[in-house]
Design a protein around this motif. Structure first.
Motif, PDB file in Angstrom:
ATOM      1  N   ARG A  17      18.886  36.528  67.107  1.00  0.00           N
ATOM      2  CA  ARG A  17      17.656  37.186  67.551  1.00  0.00           C
ATOM      3  C   ARG A  17      17.614  37.232  69.077  1.00  0.00           C
ATOM      4  NH1 ARG A  17      14.334  32.673  68.747  1.00  0.00           N
ATOM      5  NH2 ARG A  17      14.818  30.831  67.477  1.00  0.00           N
ATOM      6  N   PRO A  18      16.892  38.183  69.654  1.00  0.00           N
ATOM      7  CA  PRO A  18      16.967  38.385  71.108  1.00  0.00           C
ATOM      8  C   PRO A  18      16.475  37.207  71.943  1.00  0.00           C
ATOM      9  CG  PRO A  18      15.238  39.742  70.115  1.00  0.00           C
ATOM     10  CD  PRO A  18      16.053  39.195  68.987  1.00  0.00           C
ATOM     11  N   THR A  68      18.693  44.447  71.896  1.00  0.00           N
ATOM     12  CA  THR A  68      17.680  43.992  70.941  1.00  0.00           C
ATOM     13  C   THR A  68      18.176  42.850  70.063  1.00  0.00           C
ATOM     14  OG1 THR A  68      18.348  45.769  69.435  1.00  0.00           O
ATOM     15  CG2 THR A  68      16.478  46.204  70.886  1.00  0.00           C
ATOM     16  N   VAL A  69      19.484  42.553  70.102  1.00  0.00           N
ATOM     17  CA  VAL A  69      20.035  41.350  69.485  1.00  0.00           C
ATOM     18  C   VAL A  69      21.103  40.800  70.416  1.00  0.00           C
ATOM     19  CG1 VAL A  69      19.616  42.124  67.113  1.00  0.00           C
ATOM     20  CG2 VAL A  69      21.842  42.540  68.168  1.00  0.00           C
ATOM     21  N   LYS A  70      21.429  39.519  70.239  1.00  0.00           N
ATOM     22  CA  LYS A  70      22.480  38.885  71.024  1.00  0.00           C
ATOM     23  C   LYS A  70      23.778  38.839  70.224  1.00  0.00           C
ATOM     24  CE  LYS A  70      19.790  35.707  73.933  1.00  0.00           C
ATOM     25  NZ  LYS A  70      19.585  34.280  74.288  1.00  0.00           N
ATOM     26  N   ASP A  82      27.267  40.038  60.722  1.00  0.00           N
ATOM     27  CA  ASP A  82      27.018  41.432  60.379  1.00  0.00           C
ATOM     28  C   ASP A  82      28.183  42.328  60.762  1.00  0.00           C
ATOM     29  OD1 ASP A  82      25.463  43.514  59.361  1.00  0.00           O
ATOM     30  OD2 ASP A  82      24.608  43.964  61.321  1.00  0.00           O
ATOM     31  N   GLN A  83      28.324  43.428  60.034  1.00  0.00           N
ATOM     32  CA  GLN A  83      29.333  44.410  60.383  1.00  0.00           C
ATOM     33  C   GLN A  83      29.033  45.006  61.758  1.00  0.00           C
ATOM     34  OE1 GLN A  83      30.327  47.207  57.101  1.00  0.00           O
ATOM     35  NE2 GLN A  83      28.735  46.096  55.992  1.00  0.00           N
ATOM     36  N   ALA A  84      30.078  45.152  62.543  1.00  0.00           N
ATOM     37  CA  ALA A  84      29.894  45.745  63.867  1.00  0.00           C
ATOM     38  C   ALA A  84      29.298  47.139  63.769  1.00  0.00           C
ATOM     39  CB  ALA A  84      31.233  45.792  64.607  1.00  0.00           C
ATOM     40  N   SER A  85      29.656  47.875  62.710  1.00  0.00           N
ATOM     41  CA  SER A  85      29.136  49.233  62.545  1.00  0.00           C
ATOM     42  C   SER A  85      27.633  49.251  62.362  1.00  0.00           C
ATOM     43  CB  SER A  85      29.800  49.903  61.340  1.00  0.00           C
ATOM     44  OG  SER A  85      29.605  49.140  60.175  1.00  0.00           O
ATOM     45  N   ASN A  86      27.062  48.124  61.937  1.00  0.00           N
ATOM     46  CA  ASN A  86      25.616  48.057  61.732  1.00  0.00           C
ATOM     47  C   ASN A  86      24.882  47.610  62.987  1.00  0.00           C
ATOM     48  OD1 ASN A  86      23.254  48.171  60.005  1.00  0.00           O
ATOM     49  ND2 ASN A  86      23.249  45.940  60.031  1.00  0.00           N
ATOM     50  N   SER A  87      25.410  46.599  63.666  1.00  0.00           N
ATOM     51  CA  SER A  87      24.645  45.950  64.730  1.00  0.00           C
ATOM     52  C   SER A  87      25.096  46.273  66.147  1.00  0.00           C
ATOM     53  CB  SER A  87      24.698  44.432  64.537  1.00  0.00           C
ATOM     54  OG  SER A  87      26.027  43.983  64.397  1.00  0.00           O
ATOM     55  N   LEU A  88      26.241  46.926  66.311  1.00  0.00           N
ATOM     56  CA  LEU A  88      26.729  47.193  67.666  1.00  0.00           C
ATOM     57  C   LEU A  88      25.744  48.018  68.504  1.00  0.00           C
ATOM     58  CD1 LEU A  88      29.060  46.535  69.510  1.00  0.00           C
ATOM     59  CD2 LEU A  88      30.262  48.569  68.674  1.00  0.00           C
ATOM     60  N   PRO A  89      25.099  49.047  67.946  1.00  0.00           N
ATOM     61  CA  PRO A  89      24.114  49.778  68.755  1.00  0.00           C
ATOM     62  C   PRO A  89      22.978  48.884  69.254  1.00  0.00           C
ATOM     63  CG  PRO A  89      24.721  51.062  66.830  1.00  0.00           C
ATOM     64  CD  PRO A  89      25.321  49.706  66.633  1.00  0.00           C
ATOM     65  N   GLN A  90      22.553  47.932  68.404  1.00  0.00           N
ATOM     66  CA  GLN A  90      21.483  47.025  68.819  1.00  0.00           C
ATOM     67  C   GLN A  90      21.976  46.021  69.858  1.00  0.00           C
ATOM     68  OE1 GLN A  90      21.894  48.030  65.568  1.00  0.00           O
ATOM     69  NE2 GLN A  90      20.117  49.371  65.810  1.00  0.00           N
ATOM     70  N   VAL A  91      23.234  45.613  69.748  1.00  0.00           N
ATOM     71  CA  VAL A  91      23.814  44.724  70.759  1.00  0.00           C
ATOM     72  C   VAL A  91      23.820  45.418  72.118  1.00  0.00           C
ATOM     73  CG1 VAL A  91      25.935  43.578  71.514  1.00  0.00           C
ATOM     74  CG2 VAL A  91      25.218  43.411  69.121  1.00  0.00           C
ATOM     75  N   LYS A  92      24.249  46.664  72.124  1.00  0.00           N
ATOM     76  CA  LYS A  92      24.337  47.407  73.380  1.00  0.00           C
ATOM     77  C   LYS A  92      22.965  47.689  73.974  1.00  0.00           C
ATOM     78  CE  LYS A  92      28.842  49.587  72.665  1.00  0.00           C
ATOM     79  NZ  LYS A  92      29.444  48.973  73.869  1.00  0.00           N
ATOM     80  N   SER A  93      21.957  47.811  73.126  1.00  0.00           N
ATOM     81  CA  SER A  93      20.601  48.070  73.624  1.00  0.00           C
ATOM     82  C   SER A  93      19.866  46.782  73.995  1.00  0.00           C
ATOM     83  CB  SER A  93      19.792  48.833  72.575  1.00  0.00           C
ATOM     84  OG  SER A  93      19.556  48.019  71.430  1.00  0.00           O
ATOM     85  N   ASP A 145      14.662  42.584  60.683  1.00  0.00           N
ATOM     86  CA  ASP A 145      13.966  41.301  60.794  1.00  0.00           C
ATOM     87  C   ASP A 145      14.581  40.425  61.877  1.00  0.00           C
ATOM     88  OD1 ASP A 145      11.933  41.705  59.039  1.00  0.00           O
ATOM     89  OD2 ASP A 145      12.492  40.115  57.637  1.00  0.00           O
ATOM     90  N   LEU A 146      15.894  40.540  62.103  1.00  0.00           N
ATOM     91  CA  LEU A 146      16.526  39.790  63.190  1.00  0.00           C
ATOM     92  C   LEU A 146      15.991  40.267  64.536  1.00  0.00           C
ATOM     93  CD1 LEU A 146      18.828  37.648  63.739  1.00  0.00           C
ATOM     94  CD2 LEU A 146      20.274  39.617  64.258  1.00  0.00           C
ATOM     95  N   MET A 147      15.925  41.577  64.712  1.00  0.00           N
ATOM     96  CA  MET A 147      15.395  42.125  65.967  1.00  0.00           C
ATOM     97  C   MET A 147      13.955  41.707  66.192  1.00  0.00           C
ATOM     98  SD  MET A 147      17.032  45.960  66.252  1.00  0.00           S
ATOM     99  CE  MET A 147      16.502  46.520  64.629  1.00  0.00           C
ATOM    100  N   ALA A 148      13.204  41.571  65.100  1.00  0.00           N
ATOM    101  CA  ALA A 148      11.797  41.174  65.202  1.00  0.00           C
ATOM    102  C   ALA A 148      11.628  39.667  65.362  1.00  0.00           C
ATOM    103  CB  ALA A 148      11.038  41.651  63.973  1.00  0.00           C
ATOM    104  N   GLY A 149      12.731  38.914  65.249  1.00  0.00           N
ATOM    105  CA  GLY A 149      12.663  37.471  65.423  1.00  0.00           C
ATOM    106  C   GLY A 149      12.238  36.705  64.187  1.00  0.00           C
ATOM    107  N   HIS A 150      12.232  37.351  63.014  1.00  0.00           N
ATOM    108  CA  HIS A 150      11.814  36.674  61.784  1.00  0.00           C
ATOM    109  C   HIS A 150      12.919  35.790  61.211  1.00  0.00           C
ATOM    110  CE1 HIS A 150       8.239  38.993  62.082  1.00  0.00           C
ATOM    111  NE2 HIS A 150       8.767  40.136  61.670  1.00  0.00           N
ATOM    112  N   ILE A 151      14.179  36.086  61.549  1.00  0.00           N
ATOM    113  CA  ILE A 151      15.311  35.232  61.186  1.00  0.00           C
ATOM    114  C   ILE A 151      16.099  34.959  62.463  1.00  0.00           C
ATOM    115  CG2 ILE A 151      15.511  35.918  58.772  1.00  0.00           C
ATOM    116  CD1 ILE A 151      17.627  37.950  59.574  1.00  0.00           C
ATOM    117  N   ASP A 152      17.009  33.991  62.408  1.00  0.00           N
ATOM    118  CA  ASP A 152      17.672  33.533  63.630  1.00  0.00           C
ATOM    119  C   ASP A 152      19.029  34.177  63.896  1.00  0.00           C
ATOM    120  OD1 ASP A 152      15.633  31.601  64.379  1.00  0.00           O
ATOM    121  OD2 ASP A 152      16.322  30.448  62.635  1.00  0.00           O
TER     122      ASP A 152
END
Length: 318
Positions: free
Chosen positions: A123-124, A209-211, A196-207, A185-192
């Motif tokens: 989470r961020p 919104t997740v670490k 995850d697959q890079a294809s799912n979370s890489l855009p959020q990593v670059k923005s 829910d990870l981006m919202a901080g509801h889980i820690d």
């Protein structure tokens, strides 16, 4: 008369091959819309349309880590008009975790389309700055921290269990109906954390919104070279790759499989499609490894590798 009886089925099959497809084709996606498998399916479907001359529509069938979709695909008519996309979890792990009403090894392979490692993400506002600090934080919060998954026995779950074994950490798994909702829910901080697959979370990593803490590979991602590998981060050997493939129901005629395989190969050769896959952290195999036989042998090798590991760890669907 005998010759006529023999020639009629052959003529029928030839006519069917010549006219296929004559209507839209459906790709069953075993997870929710917006997840990594869904995104890859939609990219491929977009470019298959030009080759096949008919639309290729997406049907999201969620539940039980892809097994609901697997049964739907297994029971579909073997005529090429209903096919399915899947990955390491749905067409390898599920065979060891679930008591299935179908055999993951019996689908007719169409094409191996991509392979990409997982990312270990958080989470961020998680205080840990790197993987070593994350492991320390998890130990300090033993039994309190949470990790999102796409369901019991999913790739994210299996990866998390192996991570716990390697790091002597203890955290709870929170199942979702797909990776997309878990990431929200990870981006919202509801889980820690998530595996995850890079294809799912890489855009959020670059923005931001997740670490991102590490990539589960021995080499860094070309699309995100700033993310260290697990080897570099002090956790060598945690290599997990989500490979994706496309299958047809058992018994689909070979000539139809060939037509579909050629359409997928043409889609993967499109520069725009290749760029989009790269941006999602996905590596497209060379054309000779996209073929049905390559998918069949790759799936068999993964089953030989992972089924004993899953069973020895007593990972079961709940």
């Amino acid at each position: 008369m005998a010759l006529g009886a023999v020639s009629l089925p052959l003529a029928s099959r030839a006519a069917r091959a010549d006219t296929f497809p004559s209507r839209p084709i459906t790709i069953i996606v075993p997870f929710a819309a917006g997840g990594p498998t869904d995104v890859l399916a939609r990219i491929v479907a977009e470019y298959m349309r030009a080759t096949l001359g008919h639309s290729v529509v997406i049907e999201n069938v969620t539940g039980a880590s892809g097994t609901v979709a697997g049964l739907r695909a297994a029971r579909a008519a073997p005529d090429g008009y209903t096919i399915t996309i899947g990955h390491w979890g749905t067409h390898c792990l599920n065979g060891a975790i679930y008591q299935l009403q179908y055999d993951v090894r019996e689908f007719a392979p169409i094409a191996l389309i991509a392979s990409g490692p997982q990312l270990i993400i958080g989470r961020p506002n998680l205080p840990a700055r790197n993987l070593k600090e994350l492991i320390a934080w998890l130990k300090d919060n033993a039994g309190k921290a949470t990790s999102g998954t796409a369901g019991p026995g999913s790739g994210a779950h299996v990866a998390g269990v192996f991570f716990q074994q390697l790091t002597d950490t203890n955290f709870s798994f929170v199942p979702y109906r797909g990776a997309g909702p878990a990431l929200n829910d990870l981006m919202a901080g509801h889980i820690d954390i998530m595996f995850d697959q890079a294809s799912n979370s890489l855009p959020q990593v670059k923005s931001g919104t997740v670490k991102a803490y590490a990539v589960t590979s021995s080499s860094r991602l070309a699309s995100a070279p700033e993310i260290p590998t697990v080897d570099e981060s002090g956790l060598p050997g945690l290599y997990i790759a989500y490979w994706h493939g496309i299958w047809a129901p058992k018994g689909t005629p070979g000539e139809i499989v060939s037509t579909l395989s050629a359409a997928v190969t043409a889609a993967l050769a499109e520069p725009n499609a290749r760029q989009r896959f790269l941006e999602l952290g996905q590596e497209i195999p060379p054309p000779d490894r996209q073929k049905p036989d390559s998918l069949r042998s790759h799936q068999a090798a993964e089953i030989d590798k992972w089924w004993p590991i899953v069973k020895s760890a007593n990972i079961k669907a709940e």
